[in-house]
Design a protein around this motif. Sequence first.
Motif, PDB file in Angstrom:
ATOM      1  N   ARG A 217      -1.740  -5.009 -15.935  1.00  0.00           N
ATOM      2  CA  ARG A 217      -1.860  -5.195 -17.387  1.00  0.00           C
ATOM      3  C   ARG A 217      -1.079  -4.137 -18.161  1.00  0.00           C
ATOM      4  O   ARG A 217      -0.368  -4.445 -19.105  1.00  0.00           O
ATOM      5  CB  ARG A 217      -3.335  -5.163 -17.782  1.00  0.00           C
ATOM      6  N   ILE A 218      -1.182  -2.870 -17.740  1.00  0.00           N
ATOM      7  CA  ILE A 218      -0.475  -1.823 -18.487  1.00  0.00           C
ATOM      8  C   ILE A 218       1.037  -1.948 -18.302  1.00  0.00           C
ATOM      9  O   ILE A 218       1.808  -1.556 -19.175  1.00  0.00           O
ATOM     10  CB  ILE A 218      -0.984  -0.407 -18.128  1.00  0.00           C
ATOM     11  N   ARG A 219       1.463  -2.526 -17.198  1.00  0.00           N
ATOM     12  CA  ARG A 219       2.892  -2.775 -16.981  1.00  0.00           C
ATOM     13  C   ARG A 219       3.393  -3.954 -17.811  1.00  0.00           C
ATOM     14  O   ARG A 219       4.523  -3.946 -18.286  1.00  0.00           O
ATOM     15  CB  ARG A 219       3.161  -3.045 -15.499  1.00  0.00           C
ATOM     16  N   ASN A 220       2.572  -4.976 -17.966  1.00  0.00           N
ATOM     17  CA  ASN A 220       3.020  -6.229 -18.561  1.00  0.00           C
ATOM     18  C   ASN A 220       2.619  -6.447 -20.017  1.00  0.00           C
ATOM     19  O   ASN A 220       3.246  -7.256 -20.703  1.00  0.00           O
ATOM     20  CB  ASN A 220       2.514  -7.409 -17.722  1.00  0.00           C
TER      21      ASN A 220
ATOM     22  N   ALA B 225       7.112   1.343 -20.815  1.00  0.00           N
ATOM     23  CA  ALA B 225       8.251   1.719 -19.953  1.00  0.00           C
ATOM     24  C   ALA B 225       7.797   2.684 -18.863  1.00  0.00           C
ATOM     25  O   ALA B 225       8.209   2.564 -17.698  1.00  0.00           O
ATOM     26  CB  ALA B 225       9.362   2.347 -20.793  1.00  0.00           C
ATOM     27  N   MET B 226       6.932   3.646 -19.196  1.00  0.00           N
ATOM     28  CA  MET B 226       6.427   4.598 -18.200  1.00  0.00           C
ATOM     29  C   MET B 226       5.536   3.902 -17.183  1.00  0.00           C
ATOM     30  O   MET B 226       5.547   4.239 -15.999  1.00  0.00           O
ATOM     31  CB  MET B 226       5.665   5.746 -18.875  1.00  0.00           C
ATOM     32  N   ALA B 227       4.763   2.920 -17.634  1.00  0.00           N
ATOM     33  CA  ALA B 227       3.923   2.160 -16.705  1.00  0.00           C
ATOM     34  C   ALA B 227       4.795   1.426 -15.692  1.00  0.00           C
ATOM     35  O   ALA B 227       4.497   1.414 -14.495  1.00  0.00           O
ATOM     36  CB  ALA B 227       3.034   1.184 -17.467  1.00  0.00           C
ATOM     37  N   ASN B 228       5.876   0.835 -16.167  1.00  0.00           N
ATOM     38  CA  ASN B 228       6.766   0.116 -15.255  1.00  0.00           C
ATOM     39  C   ASN B 228       7.499   1.065 -14.312  1.00  0.00           C
ATOM     40  O   ASN B 228       7.858   0.681 -13.203  1.00  0.00           O
ATOM     41  CB  ASN B 228       7.743  -0.760 -16.038  1.00  0.00           C
ATOM     42  N   ALA B 229       7.688   2.303 -14.738  1.00  0.00           N
ATOM     43  CA  ALA B 229       8.356   3.286 -13.889  1.00  0.00           C
ATOM     44  C   ALA B 229       7.401   3.959 -12.893  1.00  0.00           C
ATOM     45  O   ALA B 229       7.800   4.280 -11.774  1.00  0.00           O
ATOM     46  CB  ALA B 229       9.030   4.356 -14.756  1.00  0.00           C
ATOM     47  N   TYR B 230       6.130   4.168 -13.293  1.00  0.00           N
ATOM     48  CA  TYR B 230       5.257   5.041 -12.495  1.00  0.00           C
ATOM     49  C   TYR B 230       3.933   4.438 -12.036  1.00  0.00           C
ATOM     50  O   TYR B 230       3.193   5.109 -11.314  1.00  0.00           O
ATOM     51  CB  TYR B 230       4.977   6.331 -13.270  1.00  0.00           C
ATOM     52  N   VAL B 231       3.622   3.219 -12.426  1.00  0.00           N
ATOM     53  CA  VAL B 231       2.400   2.584 -11.926  1.00  0.00           C
ATOM     54  C   VAL B 231       2.820   1.598 -10.840  1.00  0.00           C
ATOM     55  O   VAL B 231       3.317   0.517 -11.133  1.00  0.00           O
ATOM     56  CB  VAL B 231       1.613   1.865 -13.039  1.00  0.00           C
ATOM     57  N   PRO B 232       2.663   1.972  -9.585  1.00  0.00           N
ATOM     58  CA  PRO B 232       3.100   1.089  -8.504  1.00  0.00           C
ATOM     59  C   PRO B 232       2.141  -0.083  -8.336  1.00  0.00           C
ATOM     60  O   PRO B 232       0.946   0.032  -8.609  1.00  0.00           O
ATOM     61  CB  PRO B 232       3.077   1.991  -7.277  1.00  0.00           C
ATOM     62  N   VAL B 233       2.675  -1.190  -7.892  1.00  0.00           N
ATOM     63  CA  VAL B 233       1.814  -2.327  -7.582  1.00  0.00           C
ATOM     64  C   VAL B 233       1.893  -2.700  -6.102  1.00  0.00           C
ATOM     65  O   VAL B 233       1.039  -3.410  -5.606  1.00  0.00           O
ATOM     66  CB  VAL B 233       2.129  -3.555  -8.469  1.00  0.00           C
ATOM     67  N   ASN B 234       2.908  -2.217  -5.407  1.00  0.00           N
ATOM     68  CA  ASN B 234       3.073  -2.580  -4.000  1.00  0.00           C
ATOM     69  C   ASN B 234       2.877  -1.420  -3.042  1.00  0.00           C
ATOM     70  O   ASN B 234       2.571  -1.624  -1.890  1.00  0.00           O
ATOM     71  CB  ASN B 234       4.470  -3.163  -3.770  1.00  0.00           C
ATOM     72  N   ASN B 235       3.063  -0.205  -3.486  1.00  0.00           N
ATOM     73  CA  ASN B 235       3.052   0.953  -2.602  1.00  0.00           C
ATOM     74  C   ASN B 235       1.803   1.789  -2.838  1.00  0.00           C
ATOM     75  O   ASN B 235       1.878   2.974  -3.097  1.00  0.00           O
ATOM     76  CB  ASN B 235       4.319   1.788  -2.844  1.00  0.00           C
ATOM     77  N   LEU B 236       0.647   1.151  -2.765  1.00  0.00           N
ATOM     78  CA  LEU B 236      -0.606   1.843  -3.049  1.00  0.00           C
ATOM     79  C   LEU B 236      -1.348   2.179  -1.759  1.00  0.00           C
ATOM     80  O   LEU B 236      -1.407   1.370  -0.836  1.00  0.00           O
ATOM     81  CB  LEU B 236      -1.512   0.971  -3.922  1.00  0.00           C
ATOM     82  N   ILE B 237      -1.903   3.372  -1.726  1.00  0.00           N
ATOM     83  CA  ILE B 237      -2.762   3.792  -0.631  1.00  0.00           C
ATOM     84  C   ILE B 237      -4.183   3.754  -1.188  1.00  0.00           C
ATOM     85  O   ILE B 237      -4.524   4.528  -2.087  1.00  0.00           O
ATOM     86  CB  ILE B 237      -2.410   5.211  -0.151  1.00  0.00           C
ATOM     87  N   ILE B 238      -4.986   2.827  -0.688  1.00  0.00           N
ATOM     88  CA  ILE B 238      -6.359   2.674  -1.175  1.00  0.00           C
ATOM     89  C   ILE B 238      -7.292   3.166  -0.079  1.00  0.00           C
ATOM     90  O   ILE B 238      -7.325   2.616   1.021  1.00  0.00           O
ATOM     91  CB  ILE B 238      -6.669   1.205  -1.537  1.00  0.00           C
ATOM     92  N   THR B 239      -8.032   4.221  -0.392  1.00  0.00           N
ATOM     93  CA  THR B 239      -8.986   4.792   0.552  1.00  0.00           C
ATOM     94  C   THR B 239     -10.382   4.611  -0.023  1.00  0.00           C
ATOM     95  O   THR B 239     -10.621   4.936  -1.192  1.00  0.00           O
ATOM     96  CB  THR B 239      -8.718   6.294   0.769  1.00  0.00           C
ATOM     97  N   ILE B 240     -11.281   4.083   0.775  1.00  0.00           N
ATOM     98  CA  ILE B 240     -12.647   3.836   0.310  1.00  0.00           C
ATOM     99  C   ILE B 240     -13.618   4.439   1.314  1.00  0.00           C
ATOM    100  O   ILE B 240     -13.546   4.136   2.517  1.00  0.00           O
ATOM    101  CB  ILE B 240     -12.916   2.325   0.155  1.00  0.00           C
ATOM    102  N   VAL B 241     -14.490   5.293   0.814  1.00  0.00           N
ATOM    103  CA  VAL B 241     -15.556   5.856   1.640  1.00  0.00           C
ATOM    104  C   VAL B 241     -16.822   5.097   1.279  1.00  0.00           C
ATOM    105  O   VAL B 241     -17.218   5.074   0.107  1.00  0.00           O
ATOM    106  CB  VAL B 241     -15.743   7.367   1.389  1.00  0.00           C
ATOM    107  N   GLY B 242     -17.427   4.445   2.268  1.00  0.00           N
ATOM    108  CA  GLY B 242     -18.632   3.667   1.993  1.00  0.00           C
ATOM    109  C   GLY B 242     -19.165   3.018   3.250  1.00  0.00           C
ATOM    110  O   GLY B 242     -18.675   3.254   4.357  1.00  0.00           O
ATOM    111  N   ASN B 243     -20.140   2.172   3.063  1.00  0.00           N
ATOM    112  CA  ASN B 243     -20.772   1.464   4.167  1.00  0.00           C
ATOM    113  C   ASN B 243     -19.883   0.281   4.556  1.00  0.00           C
ATOM    114  O   ASN B 243     -19.875  -0.755   3.901  1.00  0.00           O
ATOM    115  CB  ASN B 243     -22.155   0.973   3.738  1.00  0.00           C
ATOM    116  N   ALA B 244     -19.110   0.453   5.616  1.00  0.00           N
ATOM    117  CA  ALA B 244     -18.114  -0.552   6.018  1.00  0.00           C
ATOM    118  C   ALA B 244     -18.745  -1.925   6.240  1.00  0.00           C
ATOM    119  O   ALA B 244     -18.153  -2.945   5.894  1.00  0.00           O
ATOM    120  CB  ALA B 244     -17.381  -0.092   7.272  1.00  0.00           C
ATOM    121  N   LYS B 245     -19.935  -1.968   6.800  1.00  0.00           N
ATOM    122  CA  LYS B 245     -20.598  -3.242   7.076  1.00  0.00           C
ATOM    123  C   LYS B 245     -20.815  -4.032   5.784  1.00  0.00           C
ATOM    124  O   LYS B 245     -20.716  -5.252   5.766  1.00  0.00           O
ATOM    125  CB  LYS B 245     -21.938  -2.995   7.779  1.00  0.00           C
TER     126      LYS B 245
END
Length: 194
Positions: free
Chosen positions: A98-101, A164-184
Amino acid sequence: IAIVDRPSSGQSVIGINSPIQLKPGSPNAIPASVMGSVLGGGFSSRLMQNLREKYGFTYGAGGGVSADRLVGSFRASASVRNEKTDSAVGQFLHEFNRIRNERASDTEVTSLKNYMSGGFARSLENPGTIAGFALNVARYKLPKDYYRNYLTQLNAVTAADVQAMANAYVPVNNLIITIVGNAKEIAKGLDAYG
């Protein structure tokens, strides 16, 4: 997406990160920081309004960008109820797109620039901050008047600059998402995201 299994967790801690090329003192550093504030830098930010106010997934969500002379970073985070982990990840991605578009409103940008101006002014009351500014000028080879001109440069940022900054610096494809939680409880719902 990397899940760190913590079976006793009633909440999931979501961290979203990506390296970006943003150097301290570069022409994009201040406009990018405004964009980061619009996205996730305070109570009126888009992430907070979406994940907390609209959906009630969390008490707080935030994000933004950091400049660094080697590798800058884009980041976003929140702690959410386990059963809403996948929905929260979806809303993070929605807000990144949304911030990019969608251009931010002038009111939204002005409000956050005022917030940042106030924070900058209050920070000058701390001698440690002033010493840190002097250190930054030397370390990053910033112009000697960089902080003297900060508010003028901040004020000049427009809604078009934010997009313009959102399009330059908010990635949509190269994200590392780490989640700590109950995997089950959370893993199945995250299959759609990677």
